[in-house]
Design an enzyme around this catalytic site. Structure first.
Site: not given
Ligand SMILES: NC(=O)c1ccc[n+]([C@@H]2O[C@H](COP(=O)([O-])OP(=O)(O)OC[C@H]3O[C@@H](n4cnc5c(N)ncnc54)[C@H](OP(=O)(O)O)[C@@H]3O)[C@@H](O)[C@H]2O)c1
Length: 375
Positions: A157
């Site tokens: 992002c």
């Molecule tokens: N947030 C942003 O602005 C953003 C922007 C660009 C890219 N990203 C990328 O998108 C990805 C997710 O980020 P996020 O911000 O959405 O994080 P998040 O809100 O913490 O969500 C993480 C997700 O992954 C799941 N998860 C965690 N550990 C896991 C495992 N070992 N096996 C399977 N599922 C697992 C969680 O499931 P549970 O909740 O069920 O535990 C949750 O659904 C990351 O790689 C991040 O770098 C995020």
């Protein structure tokens, strides 16, 4: 017309949730499976009540068996998890990884900034990224490569904001490439939903702003350099020599990067600057603005604002739009690029859907909006 079936892994998280929000209103996609980790077994409505049409879906454990068999698989998982999982997925579908595992081309950069297993890069999902110049003198874009892609790496992002703010300056040789300074105001959702440190508690974060991942360690730095090198591939040899680039294919691009956590749920405002090159110094402000306008002309999700206007995160919330501005400080001899995006939409899910649309031959803008939520 039958819809593409989609499985979203990491559906209970912020990135997965924004993907679901966009897909739920997209005419060509139907979300048929959602998976998570600690949330498995619960209904999606417990986590994503803002998407009523999907609230009764039950979150499955994240396994290859749950994901395989769909037309599209979206991985919205922590880095490391998605790369390992992707190796077990069937190749007969489109897969989009919103995490970092398939973004970087350099295994050395991966080892330095992330660590763990290196995975081969997928087609980078930023359609407007400049990747060179064509024989006709027009800019070549990443969009071309996405047209036949089945494995897509969603960009970071912060990377998206910095790249869109500054790639015109690199592509046209307006700045010196070895001292690019980027400061970003970043909303809380950029850190994901799972509270990793107490500095994200409302008691500590509301009404306060603080830098983090300072001193050149932020994981988005190598991806920014990778993108700006791509943009610099559009330089003529004369421009390249004038800027002292060491070789013909890559510039010696150095980026200082300081993100600042600010009290907002979503949004990134990037301020990027560098010393003007001799070419940039010789050009008028209007000519420099003209180059930014040329780069973004016809790019539906990027708007170069009028000179009097400044990008604001509130204008792009909930949309795939990036607002861009350029300014020149003649006293400091620096060029400034600015970009405001919604980190979850343009910075993650919106851009991923845009890339998927291209890959599947759908209209690029389908299911996406340029209309923000303001104030
Ligand atoms: N947030 C942003 O602005 C953003 C922007 C660009 C890219 N990203 C990328 O998108 C990805 C997710 O980020 P996020 O911000 O959405 O994080 P998040 O809100 O913490 O969500 C993480 C997700 O992954 C799941 N998860 C965690 N550990 C896991 C495992 N070992 N096996 C399977 N599922 C697992 C969680 O499931 P549970 O909740 O069920 O535990 C949750 O659904 C990351 O790689 C991040 O770098 C995020």
């Amino acid at each position: 017309m039958s819809k593409y079936t989609v499985a979203v892994a990491g559906a209970s998280g912020y990135a997965g949730g924004e993907m679901l929000r966009i897909l739920a209103a997209h005419p060509a996609f139907e979300v048929t499976t959602v998976t998570g980790d600690s949330s498995a077994g619960s209904k999606l409505g417990r986590h994503m009540l803002h998407i009523p049409s999907l609230k009764d879906m039950v979150i499955q454990p994240t396994t290859p068996e749950a994901l395989n068999g769909h037309d599209v698989i979206v991985l919205a998982l922590p880095h490391g998890v998605s790369g390992a999982l992707a190796e077990k997925l069937h190749a007969n579908c489109a897969i989009v990884d919103l995490g970092a595992d398939h973004r970087l081309e350099s295994s050395e950069a991966w080892a330095q900034y992330y660590g763990g297993d290196f995975h081969q890069p997928w087609v980078y999902g930023m359609p407007e990224l400049i990747v060179g110049k064509g024989a006709d003198g027009g800019y070549r874009r990443q969009r071309e490569k996405l047209q036949s892609a089945s494995l897509i790496a969603g960009p970071g992002c912060n990377v998206t904001a910095v790249t869109l703010a500054f790639q015109p300056a690199l592509a046209a040789g307006l700045v010196q490439p070895d001292d690019i300074v980027t400061d970003l105001a970043v909303g809380y959702s950029g850190a994901g939903k799972n509270l990793k440190r107490p500095n994200l508690l409302a008691a500590e974060a509301l009404g306060s702003a603080t830098p983090y991942s300072v001193g050149g360690v932020h994981r988005h730095i190598p991806e920014i350099v990778q993108n700006l090198k791509q943009a610099a591939a559009a330089l003529s040899n004369d421009d390249r020599n004038g800027l002292g680039f060491a070789d013909q294919s890559h510039g010696d691009i150095v980026v200082g990067f300081t993100p600042i956590l600010v009290p907002m749920a979503r949004g990134i405002l990037a301020v990027v600057s560098a010393k003007l090159s001799d070419k940039g110094e010789a050009m008028s402000d209007e000519s420099i603005r003209g180059i930014f306008a040329e780069v973004y002309q016809g790019q539906r999700f990027i708007e170069l604002l009028d000179a009097a206007e400044m990008p604001a995160t509130t204008n792009v919330l909930g949309s795939n739009e990036a607002q861009v501005q350029v300014a020149v400080d003649r006293n400091a001899k620096r060029l400034y690029g600015f970009a405001a995006i919604d980190n979850l939409n343009r910075g993650t899910a919106g851009q991923a859907v845009q890339s998927l649309n291209i890959a599947l031959g759908l209209p690029e803008e389908q299911g996406l909006t340029t209309i923000g939520v303001a104030p």
